[in-house]
Write an enzyme that holds these catalytic residues in place. Structure first.
Site, PDB file in Angstrom:
ATOM      1  N   THR A 279       0.814  -1.208   0.000  1.00  0.00           N
ATOM      2  CA  THR A 279       0.000   0.000   0.000  1.00  0.00           C
ATOM      3  C   THR A 279       0.848   1.259   0.000  1.00  0.00           C
ATOM      4  OG1 THR A 279      -1.572   1.287   1.344  1.00  0.00           O
ATOM      5  CG2 THR A 279      -0.094  -0.184   2.530  1.00  0.00           C
TER       6      THR A 279
ATOM      7  N   TYR B 126      -2.256   0.200   9.913  1.00  0.00           N
ATOM      8  CA  TYR B 126      -2.463  -0.475   8.622  1.00  0.00           C
ATOM      9  C   TYR B 126      -1.202  -0.384   7.771  1.00  0.00           C
ATOM     10  CZ  TYR B 126      -3.874  -1.074   3.772  1.00  0.00           C
ATOM     11  OH  TYR B 126      -3.932  -1.460   2.455  1.00  0.00           O
TER      12      TYR B 126
END
Length: 330
Positions: free
Chosen positions: A117, A141
């Site tokens: 990501t 995250y």
């Protein structure tokens, strides 16, 4: 020789299954169906319901199907949720990925493609962000994904396993052939949310933050069509199989659209209006996140095919409308 796709019953994973099947690959899916749907898996793929951390299951799948490559999508993806539940994200994204990588090494798998990501990058970096930009995740995250990248880097030194870590920016849209799309109830993806609002499935759309230093005050993101994204994965697989070596690559178009621009696109394409409410910023959100994807273009010979906001929204709306009809008929 077959490819194992974890999370293949989910949004991106189900598109990956179709991409590989269209190219003649044998595909096996492992998914615990926590957020995916068995009906979303193409019937030509072999499906196992289970967890990627179940080493006994994964080793069985690798041995039974002659897996030479794993494309790993399974994981938790909601950034604000990771701030509220960091331990869950480190367990699901980092610990379980580590277990999967160990099973891959023990099973002799040679290639591993990881769903990473843009959230690994530091806030306030110079845009567009290339792969050498400072990595300093602002959320659990992002950190949970960066930790897996580091595990893969270390494992590739010690074992005959090469890898590609693909850093996604904002994935949106649906298969142009209507075979797959974002189906998860309560999904937080902006394009999914505005499409639901346009079709009357949501009462309104929230804009989280209207005072960013952007053209209209709302956050700007580099939206990449899911079909272009899975093509990057297929090309990365070809690259690894050809001996090209491990790599990290961004997945984006190099320009962005604001939240308000996405809303207006959905209104225009659907021909429907819907209420919009303004709210404060969410923890972990940044003003703008734009990719420099030159490496994917050069090293993988990738060229986007759906680089247009209206095309992305139109495909997502078509899928959402199909879900409405499917649910009405059920």
């Amino acid at each position: 020789m077959a490819v194992l796709i974890t999370g293949g019953a989910g949004y991106i994973g189900s598109h990956m299954v179709w991409e590989l099947l269209d190219c003649g690959e044998d595909v096996v899916v492992v998914d615990n169906l926590a957020s995916g749907f068995e009906w979303a898996v193409a019937p030509e793929a072999t499906f196992y319901r289970g967890d990627v951390a179940d080493s006994r299951l994964v080793r069985h799948v690798i041995a039974t199907h002659g897996i030479d490559a794993i494309i790993h999508f399974a994981g938790s993806v909601v950034v604000p949720d990771s701030v509220a539940r960091p331990l869950a994200y480190y367990e699901n994204n980092t610990c379980k990925s580590r277990a999967l990588i160990e099973s891959a090494v023990e099973g002799g798998v040679r290639h591993f493609i990881f769903s990473s990501t843009a959230a690994v990058y530091a806030a306030g970096g110079i845009e567009p962000l290339d792969e050498d930009a400072l990595v300093a995740p602002q959320t659990p995250y992002g950190m949970s994904k960066l930790m897996v990248e580091q595990i893969l880097c270390d494992v590739a030194v010690a074992h005959p396993l090469d890898y590609a870590a693909l850093r996604y920016f904002n994935v949106a849209g649906a298969d142009p052939k209507g075979r797959a799309g974002q189906s998860t109830a309560g999904a937080t993806h902006l394009v999914k949310v505005v499409c639901e609002a346009a079709l009357g499935k949501r009462s309104h759309v929230d804009i989280f933050g209207t005072d960013y230093d952007t053209s209209d005050g709302t956050g700007v993101r580099d939206f990449i069509h899911v079909s272009d994204l899975v093509r990057v994965h297929r090309l990365a697989l070809q690259h690894l199989r050809a001996g090209g070596g491990s790599l990290i690559a961004n997945c984006g178009y190099g320009h962005g659209y604001s939240v308000r621009e996405v809303i207006e696109s959905a209104r225009k394409i659907s021909g429907r209006d819907f209420p919009v409410r303004e709210a404060g910023r969410r923890p972990g959100d940044l003003a703008s996140v734009i990719a420099d994807a030159a490496r994917a273009r050069k090293e993988l010979k990738w060229a986007p095919g759906f680089d247009d906001l209206d095309d992305i929204v139109e495909s997502a709306l078509a899928w959402e409308d199909g879900l409405s009809r499917k649910n009405s008929a059920a």
